[in-house]
Design a protein around this motif. Sequence first.
Motif, PDB file in Angstrom:
ATOM      1  N   GLY A 199       0.831  -1.206   0.000  1.00 26.81           N
ATOM      2  CA  GLY A 199       0.000   0.000   0.000  1.00 26.81           C
ATOM      3  C   GLY A 199       0.862   1.251   0.000  1.00 26.81           C
ATOM      4  O   GLY A 199       2.056   1.214  -0.323  1.00 26.81           O
ATOM      5  N   SER A 200       0.283   2.369   0.387  1.00 22.05           N
ATOM      6  CA  SER A 200       1.000   3.650   0.336  1.00 22.05           C
ATOM      7  C   SER A 200       2.237   3.595   1.234  1.00 22.05           C
ATOM      8  O   SER A 200       2.173   3.139   2.376  1.00 22.05           O
ATOM      9  CB  SER A 200       0.081   4.794   0.773  1.00 22.05           C
ATOM     10  N   SER A 201       3.362   4.046   0.700  1.00 20.42           N
ATOM     11  CA  SER A 201       4.634   3.978   1.421  1.00 20.42           C
ATOM     12  C   SER A 201       5.508   5.163   1.039  1.00 20.42           C
ATOM     13  O   SER A 201       5.487   5.616  -0.114  1.00 20.42           O
ATOM     14  CB  SER A 201       5.394   2.691   1.070  1.00 20.42           C
ATOM     15  N   PHE A 202       6.293   5.625   1.996  1.00 21.21           N
ATOM     16  CA  PHE A 202       7.301   6.641   1.711  1.00 21.21           C
ATOM     17  C   PHE A 202       8.433   5.956   0.950  1.00 21.21           C
ATOM     18  O   PHE A 202       8.758   4.803   1.215  1.00 21.21           O
ATOM     19  CB  PHE A 202       7.827   7.254   3.008  1.00 21.21           C
ATOM     20  N   PRO A 203       9.016   6.620  -0.053  1.00 19.31           N
ATOM     21  CA  PRO A 203      10.100   6.005  -0.826  1.00 19.31           C
ATOM     22  C   PRO A 203      11.174   5.409   0.081  1.00 19.31           C
ATOM     23  O   PRO A 203      11.657   6.061   1.002  1.00 19.31           O
ATOM     24  CB  PRO A 203      10.653   7.181  -1.647  1.00 19.31           C
ATOM     25  N   ASP A 204      11.528   4.157  -0.181  1.00 20.80           N
ATOM     26  CA  ASP A 204      12.443   3.432   0.699  1.00 20.80           C
ATOM     27  C   ASP A 204      13.336   2.539  -0.159  1.00 20.80           C
ATOM     28  O   ASP A 204      12.899   1.500  -0.664  1.00 20.80           O
ATOM     29  CB  ASP A 204      11.625   2.591   1.689  1.00 20.80           C
ATOM     30  N   ALA A 205      14.602   2.931  -0.321  1.00 22.26           N
ATOM     31  CA  ALA A 205      15.536   2.191  -1.172  1.00 22.26           C
ATOM     32  C   ALA A 205      15.773   0.776  -0.643  1.00 22.26           C
ATOM     33  O   ALA A 205      15.929  -0.174  -1.427  1.00 22.26           O
ATOM     34  CB  ALA A 205      16.859   2.948  -1.274  1.00 22.26           C
ATOM     35  N   GLU A 206      15.801   0.604   0.693  1.00 21.36           N
ATOM     36  CA  GLU A 206      16.027  -0.720   1.274  1.00 21.36           C
ATOM     37  C   GLU A 206      14.853  -1.658   0.993  1.00 21.36           C
ATOM     38  O   GLU A 206      15.038  -2.835   0.676  1.00 21.36           O
ATOM     39  CB  GLU A 206      16.240  -0.605   2.777  1.00 21.36           C
ATOM     40  N   LEU A 207      13.637  -1.109   1.103  1.00 24.30           N
ATOM     41  CA  LEU A 207      12.448  -1.919   0.809  1.00 24.30           C
ATOM     42  C   LEU A 207      12.434  -2.315  -0.665  1.00 24.30           C
ATOM     43  O   LEU A 207      12.128  -3.459  -1.012  1.00 24.30           O
ATOM     44  CB  LEU A 207      11.175  -1.151   1.179  1.00 24.30           C
ATOM     45  N   GLN A 208      12.763  -1.370  -1.530  1.00 22.74           N
ATOM     46  CA  GLN A 208      12.835  -1.657  -2.966  1.00 22.74           C
ATOM     47  C   GLN A 208      13.829  -2.783  -3.233  1.00 22.74           C
ATOM     48  O   GLN A 208      13.545  -3.724  -3.977  1.00 22.74           O
ATOM     49  CB  GLN A 208      13.258  -0.398  -3.723  1.00 22.74           C
ATOM     50  N   LYS A 209      14.983  -2.708  -2.601  1.00 20.98           N
ATOM     51  CA  LYS A 209      16.057  -3.688  -2.821  1.00 20.98           C
ATOM     52  C   LYS A 209      15.646  -5.095  -2.403  1.00 20.98           C
ATOM     53  O   LYS A 209      15.867  -6.066  -3.138  1.00 20.98           O
ATOM     54  CB  LYS A 209      17.311  -3.253  -2.061  1.00 20.98           C
ATOM     55  N   ILE A 210      15.027  -5.223  -1.227  1.00 24.04           N
ATOM     56  CA  ILE A 210      14.651  -6.564  -0.763  1.00 24.04           C
ATOM     57  C   ILE A 210      13.475  -7.119  -1.558  1.00 24.04           C
ATOM     58  O   ILE A 210      13.403  -8.329  -1.841  1.00 24.04           O
ATOM     59  CB  ILE A 210      14.354  -6.578   0.760  1.00 24.04           C
ATOM     60  N   LEU A 211      12.551  -6.259  -1.984  1.00 25.55           N
ATOM     61  CA  LEU A 211      11.441  -6.735  -2.819  1.00 25.55           C
ATOM     62  C   LEU A 211      11.936  -7.210  -4.184  1.00 25.55           C
ATOM     63  O   LEU A 211      11.350  -8.121  -4.779  1.00 25.55           O
ATOM     64  CB  LEU A 211      10.384  -5.642  -2.976  1.00 25.55           C
ATOM     65  N   ASN A 212      13.004  -6.595  -4.679  1.00 29.77           N
ATOM     66  CA  ASN A 212      13.599  -7.048  -5.944  1.00 29.77           C
ATOM     67  C   ASN A 212      14.041  -8.506  -5.840  1.00 29.77           C
ATOM     68  O   ASN A 212      13.974  -9.260  -6.819  1.00 29.77           O
ATOM     69  CB  ASN A 212      14.798  -6.173  -6.316  1.00 29.77           C
ATOM     70  N   VAL A 213      14.492  -8.909  -4.652  1.00 33.51           N
ATOM     71  CA  VAL A 213      14.907 -10.298  -4.423  1.00 33.51           C
ATOM     72  C   VAL A 213      13.718 -11.240  -4.602  1.00 33.51           C
ATOM     73  O   VAL A 213      13.822 -12.305  -5.223  1.00 33.51           O
ATOM     74  CB  VAL A 213      15.519 -10.461  -3.012  1.00 33.51           C
ATOM     75  N   TYR A 214      12.565 -10.838  -4.079  1.00 29.42           N
ATOM     76  CA  TYR A 214      11.365 -11.675  -4.165  1.00 29.42           C
ATOM     77  C   TYR A 214      10.836 -11.766  -5.591  1.00 29.42           C
ATOM     78  O   TYR A 214      10.116 -12.708  -5.937  1.00 29.42           O
ATOM     79  CB  TYR A 214      10.290 -11.150  -3.214  1.00 29.42           C
ATOM     80  N   ALA A 215      11.192 -10.797  -6.421  1.00 28.19           N
ATOM     81  CA  ALA A 215      10.743 -10.806  -7.815  1.00 28.19           C
ATOM     82  C   ALA A 215      11.333 -11.990  -8.582  1.00 28.19           C
ATOM     83  O   ALA A 215      10.808 -12.396  -9.625  1.00 28.19           O
ATOM     84  CB  ALA A 215      11.122  -9.497  -8.501  1.00 28.19           C
ATOM     85  N   GLU A 216      12.419 -12.562  -8.069  1.00 28.99           N
ATOM     86  CA  GLU A 216      13.071 -13.681  -8.746  1.00 28.99           C
ATOM     87  C   GLU A 216      12.442 -15.023  -8.395  1.00 28.99           C
ATOM     88  O   GLU A 216      12.848 -16.060  -8.926  1.00 28.99           O
ATOM     89  CB  GLU A 216      14.568 -13.685  -8.386  1.00 28.99           C
ATOM     90  N   ASP A 217      11.471 -15.012  -7.510  1.00 27.91           N
ATOM     91  CA  ASP A 217      10.780 -16.233  -7.098  1.00 27.91           C
ATOM     92  C   ASP A 217       9.480 -16.349  -7.902  1.00 27.91           C
ATOM     93  O   ASP A 217       8.586 -15.501  -7.768  1.00 27.91           O
ATOM     94  CB  ASP A 217      10.490 -16.182  -5.597  1.00 27.91           C
ATOM     95  N   THR A 275       0.923   4.902  -5.083  1.00 33.16           N
ATOM     96  CA  THR A 275       1.457   5.553  -3.886  1.00 33.16           C
ATOM     97  C   THR A 275       2.413   4.666  -3.090  1.00 33.16           C
ATOM     98  O   THR A 275       2.876   5.055  -2.024  1.00 33.16           O
ATOM     99  CB  THR A 275       0.302   5.983  -2.966  1.00 33.16           C
ATOM    100  N   SER A 276       2.731   3.476  -3.603  1.00 32.11           N
ATOM    101  CA  SER A 276       3.669   2.596  -2.898  1.00 32.11           C
ATOM    102  C   SER A 276       5.105   3.046  -3.102  1.00 32.11           C
ATOM    103  O   SER A 276       5.989   2.713  -2.314  1.00 32.11           O
ATOM    104  CB  SER A 276       3.516   1.154  -3.378  1.00 32.11           C
ATOM    105  N   ASN A 277       5.352   3.781  -4.198  1.00 38.46           N
ATOM    106  CA  ASN A 277       6.701   4.239  -4.551  1.00 38.46           C
ATOM    107  C   ASN A 277       7.676   3.066  -4.680  1.00 38.46           C
ATOM    108  O   ASN A 277       8.859   3.170  -4.349  1.00 38.46           O
ATOM    109  CB  ASN A 277       7.200   5.268  -3.530  1.00 38.46           C
ATOM    110  N   ILE A 278       7.160   1.956  -5.208  1.00 38.47           N
ATOM    111  CA  ILE A 278       7.947   0.759  -5.489  1.00 38.47           C
ATOM    112  C   ILE A 278       7.783   0.437  -6.979  1.00 38.47           C
ATOM    113  O   ILE A 278       6.667   0.435  -7.488  1.00 38.47           O
ATOM    114  CB  ILE A 278       7.455  -0.433  -4.636  1.00 38.47           C
ATOM    115  N   TYR A 279       8.904   0.158  -7.648  1.00 35.53           N
ATOM    116  CA  TYR A 279       8.850  -0.054  -9.095  1.00 35.53           C
ATOM    117  C   TYR A 279       9.688  -1.271  -9.492  1.00 35.53           C
ATOM    118  O   TYR A 279      10.802  -1.457  -9.015  1.00 35.53           O
ATOM    119  CB  TYR A 279       9.389   1.174  -9.838  1.00 35.53           C
TER     120      TYR A 279
END
Length: 550
Positions: A215-233, A243-247
């Motif tokens: 959901g809505s989140s303040f931009p967070d480089a660490e959150l983006q980085k760890i979610l990128n890991v899950y994208a490989e599963d 408004t999640s500011n995750i791409y």
Amino acid sequence: MFPKKELAQLVVSACNQFNIDTVVISPGSRNAPLTVGFSNHPEIKTLSVVDERCAAFFAMGIAQQKQQPVAIVCSSGSALLNYYPAIAEAFYSNIPLVVISADRPKHLIDIGDGQTIRQENVFENHILFSANLIEEESQLKNNISLLIEALQTSITQKGPVHINVPFDEPLYETVEELTPFDFSSVIASKKNQFVDLNKLTSIWNTSTKKMILVGSSFPDAELQKILNVYAEDTSVLVFTETTSNIYHSKFINSIDKLISKLTEDEYKELQPEVLVTLGGMVISKRIKQFLRKLQPKHHWHVDELKAMDTYHCLSEFIQIKPVTFLTELSEEKRNVESNYQTRWLEEKKLRAIKHEEYLKNCEYSDLKSFEVILNNIPDNSQVQISNSSIIRYSQLFDVNSTLQVFCNRGTSGIDGSTSTAVGAAFASKNQTVFITGDLSFFYDSNALWNTNIPKNFRIIILNNAGGGIFRYIPGPLTTNATEYFETPHNLTAEYLSKTYGFEYVQVKDLKSLQTSLTSFYSESNQPKIMEVFTPKEINDVVLKNYFKNL
């Protein structure tokens, strides 16, 4: 120069002690001791905003960007009640807002004295803590304790607190120095609950359909980085919102575009076994309806503060920072063979093709205008979006990943969107673009009555002469009271722009929109407003046909 009143000095000193460096003041007499104290403090920046409702949302916009408390100060009486919409928004959006109200002494309440109301605990349903101070020397220790608890609560629990400060007359006496106070008391922080990582890892590693919804989140480089890991599963599907500011190319960033018009079998195919939710409020009504109807076996909400049982099936409230949990889980998890992600990313591609085909031949409307507007926002801008149909339009498009996007989704009201955007623009180093609908803009037009608006602030108004969303949602048009839902009007922002010193440009067709946007973001000596007039008679038809075309 400082107020002679010790209680006012105490409040000012406490705010300084807890590193509150920005205070938004609305004028009044009863709050004079606070006004004098804050405005003369060398380490505190004070800003003046007359309208208390606008002042509160303005301060909230600053706090949103700074991620630290901002204080608001008002006089006694009804002035305080005008803060309530912003307080409710801050409460549900986890934004630290310190509300400081001047008050009459207790013996003057309810006896017919002017400008008095029952201010103690007036926000009790939407406040984290209320500190009702007393102007008596014998109450110093208790007042200090209440101030410490209020300010620590706002910081640690990320939300609004109310400090009510009664003053007897005289109000304007001053001294040369502040009295020193001892704020050494510390309140024990709340311990996080135990997380059984072994149990959760076992569930995760034996599930073939796992959904992470952000959901809505303040931009967070660490959150983006760890979610990128899950994208490989391939057993993990990540849903994000504007408004999640995750791409990420493997994330589903336009939820409604994907899940609209699915068959019953397809919905069951999409139904996750495990749902992990992060962040704040979710905009998509369709995803909420889907997950409430076809509930996951396990719903884990990960948040440091609140347990959100949005889908009525919460099985685990994991009360730690999402980055911490996802990192710990990633160290224990294993990728599971599954076509879950692949299946729905293919569907995403098909929907994207349909989206492009429709927009390519789409007539001038809200939808087409929104496409052009989004495609022309400068890189690295901060984008503030108002509620109602505007934020929903944004959910249908791929947003430039350099943008930071915000919207008041705590209560989803239109009332303070402009004021919040002004506050965010004031606090941000980047250019701020505010996209709004006509009703939201005019409702909060006092937001422009503010001397702190930066020159690079840009407002884009989609003016369809009423509440366009009521032509789209089922129900209103079947009644004989449409004008009360839609509230049609012939207003324009042109004269407001002149009144408040904004440059103004008017757009009434696609060609002029594209032409005007090329110079709209250029440097100027004034902030700018672009008003885009769209045909209200076809906007709902265009949007309905868009979803049919998917």
